[in-house]
Scaffold this motif. Structure first.
Motif, short mmCIF file in Angstrom:
data_model
loop_
_atom_site.label_atom_id
_atom_site.label_comp_id
_atom_site.label_asym_id
_atom_site.label_seq_id
_atom_site.Cartn_x
_atom_site.Cartn_y
_atom_site.Cartn_z
N ASN A 65 -2.47 -42.97 20.68
CA ASN A 65 -3.80 -43.37 21.16
C ASN A 65 -4.80 -42.22 21.31
N GLY A 66 -4.59 -41.14 20.62
CA GLY A 66 -5.58 -40.06 20.61
C GLY A 66 -5.72 -39.30 21.90
N ALA A 67 -4.66 -39.12 22.65
CA ALA A 67 -4.69 -38.46 23.95
C ALA A 67 -4.78 -36.94 23.80
N LEU A 68 -5.66 -36.47 22.95
CA LEU A 68 -5.79 -35.05 22.65
C LEU A 68 -6.18 -34.22 23.87
N LYS A 69 -6.89 -34.83 24.80
CA LYS A 69 -7.35 -34.05 25.96
C LYS A 69 -6.21 -33.60 26.87
N TYR A 70 -5.02 -34.21 26.73
CA TYR A 70 -3.88 -33.81 27.56
C TYR A 70 -2.95 -32.82 26.86
N VAL A 71 -3.28 -32.45 25.64
CA VAL A 71 -2.47 -31.47 24.91
C VAL A 71 -2.82 -30.08 25.44
N LYS A 72 -1.83 -29.37 25.95
CA LYS A 72 -2.07 -28.05 26.55
C LYS A 72 -2.34 -26.99 25.48
N VAL A 73 -1.58 -27.02 24.39
CA VAL A 73 -1.77 -26.07 23.30
C VAL A 73 -1.98 -26.86 22.02
N GLN A 74 -3.24 -26.91 21.57
CA GLN A 74 -3.57 -27.71 20.38
C GLN A 74 -3.34 -26.88 19.12
N THR A 75 -2.45 -27.38 18.27
CA THR A 75 -2.18 -26.73 16.99
C THR A 75 -2.89 -27.53 15.90
N GLU A 76 -2.92 -26.95 14.72
CA GLU A 76 -3.56 -27.63 13.59
C GLU A 76 -2.83 -28.96 13.30
N ALA A 77 -1.50 -28.94 13.35
CA ALA A 77 -0.73 -30.16 13.08
C ALA A 77 -1.04 -31.26 14.09
N ILE A 78 -1.19 -30.88 15.34
CA ILE A 78 -1.50 -31.87 16.39
C ILE A 78 -2.89 -32.45 16.16
N CYS A 79 -3.85 -31.61 15.86
CA CYS A 79 -5.22 -32.08 15.62
C CYS A 79 -5.30 -32.98 14.39
N LEU A 80 -4.57 -32.62 13.34
CA LEU A 80 -4.53 -33.47 12.13
C LEU A 80 -3.89 -34.82 12.44
N ALA A 81 -2.83 -34.80 13.25
CA ALA A 81 -2.17 -36.05 13.64
C ALA A 81 -3.13 -36.93 14.45
N ALA A 82 -3.94 -36.30 15.30
CA ALA A 82 -4.92 -37.04 16.07
C ALA A 82 -5.94 -37.70 15.14
N CYS A 83 -6.37 -36.97 14.12
CA CYS A 83 -7.32 -37.52 13.15
C CYS A 83 -6.69 -38.67 12.36
N ASP A 84 -5.42 -38.50 11.98
CA ASP A 84 -4.71 -39.59 11.30
C ASP A 84 -4.63 -40.82 12.18
N GLY A 85 -4.38 -40.60 13.46
CA GLY A 85 -4.30 -41.71 14.41
C GLY A 85 -5.62 -42.44 14.54
N VAL A 86 -6.72 -41.69 14.49
CA VAL A 86 -8.05 -42.30 14.56
C VAL A 86 -8.26 -43.22 13.36
N ILE A 87 -7.86 -42.75 12.20
CA ILE A 87 -8.02 -43.55 10.98
C ILE A 87 -7.15 -44.81 11.05
N GLU A 88 -5.91 -44.66 11.51
CA GLU A 88 -4.99 -45.80 11.61
C GLU A 88 -5.48 -46.82 12.63
N ARG A 89 -5.94 -46.37 13.79
CA ARG A 89 -6.36 -47.27 14.87
C ARG A 89 -7.79 -47.73 14.70
N GLY A 90 -8.59 -46.93 14.05
CA GLY A 90 -10.01 -47.26 13.94
C GLY A 90 -10.75 -47.04 15.25
N GLN A 91 -10.20 -46.18 16.11
CA GLN A 91 -10.82 -45.89 17.40
C GLN A 91 -11.04 -44.39 17.53
N PRO A 92 -12.04 -43.97 18.29
CA PRO A 92 -12.31 -42.54 18.44
C PRO A 92 -11.26 -41.84 19.30
N LEU A 93 -11.23 -40.53 19.23
CA LEU A 93 -10.35 -39.70 20.05
C LEU A 93 -10.76 -39.82 21.51
N SER A 94 -9.80 -39.60 22.36
CA SER A 94 -10.11 -39.63 23.80
C SER A 94 -9.81 -38.27 24.39
#
Length: 200
Positions: free
Chosen positions: A171-200
């Motif tokens: 569900n795009g819970a990027l704001k709770y990630v303590k150390v954001q890596t490129e892989a995590i950010c890409l996964a968040a973007c993939d999740g946005v595309i799959e869900r059709g909802q913005p990041l939170s």
């Protein structure tokens, strides 16, 4: 057929008479056309010696187990199976009773006196936010919680990349990630595309 109906079928004549006396349905004129059994009556039924009255009270409102003097494991299991929150009032918890409670209501983990990995895993499968009550977090428990509800990442003490990726995909819970890596950010973007909802 529920537990109470099964008990009615096997009840003796005396048990049926005791139950009829304990329940004595009341109607509130102008409010209900059906008989109404209030909380006070349920409490009295739970404290009565009638097995059927206790079953009826417990299946109607699980927390009534608090008023049952002789809490048998079977009655406690019945209470938490119908209302997981009733675990709060179970005097002698067993792993089986606790497991049944968290499977019905994940937050019941809050009332488990002796947590096991199996009980914690069942709780977070039901509700990822129950992770906040897990005393000893494992990667498996945290990953399961993140997959069930990405917002559970807020309660993960040891965030791994795998857990974070599962959470942000869910569900795009990027704001709770303590150390954001490129892989995590890409996964968040993939999740946005799959869900059709913005990041939170």
């Amino acid at each position: 057929m529920n537990t109470f109906d099964k008990a009615l079928q096997t009840a003796t004549k005396q048990e049926l008479q005791e139950f009829a006396e304990a329940i004595k349905p009341r109607t509130l004129k102008g409010f209900f056309k059906k008989p109404f059994v209030g909380l006070g009556r349920l409490r009295a039924m739970a404290a009565s010696p009638s097995r059927l009255a206790q079953l009826y009270a417990i299946t109607t409102k699980g927390g009534i187990i608090h008023f049952v003097k002789d809490q048998t494991p079977a009655l406690c299991l019945l209470a938490v199976t119908h209302h997981g929150y009733a675990l709060k009032y179970v005097r002698e918890q067993t792993p089986g009773i606790c497991l049944a409670a968290v499977k019905e209501y994940g937050y019941a983990l809050k009332f488990v006196k002796h947590q096991t990995d199996e009980i914690c895993l069942a709780a977070v499968k039901k509700n990822g936010w129950a992770l906040q009550f897990v005393e000893h977090q494992t990667d498996e428990i945290c990953l399961t919680a993140a997959r069930q509800n990405g917002w559970a990442l807020e309660f993960v003490k040891n965030q791994t990349e795998e857990i974070c990726i599962a959470a942000v995909r869910q569900n795009g819970a990027l704001k709770y990630v303590k150390v954001q890596t490129e892989a995590i950010c890409l996964a968040a973007c993939d999740g946005v595309i799959e869900r059709g909802q913005p990041l939170s």
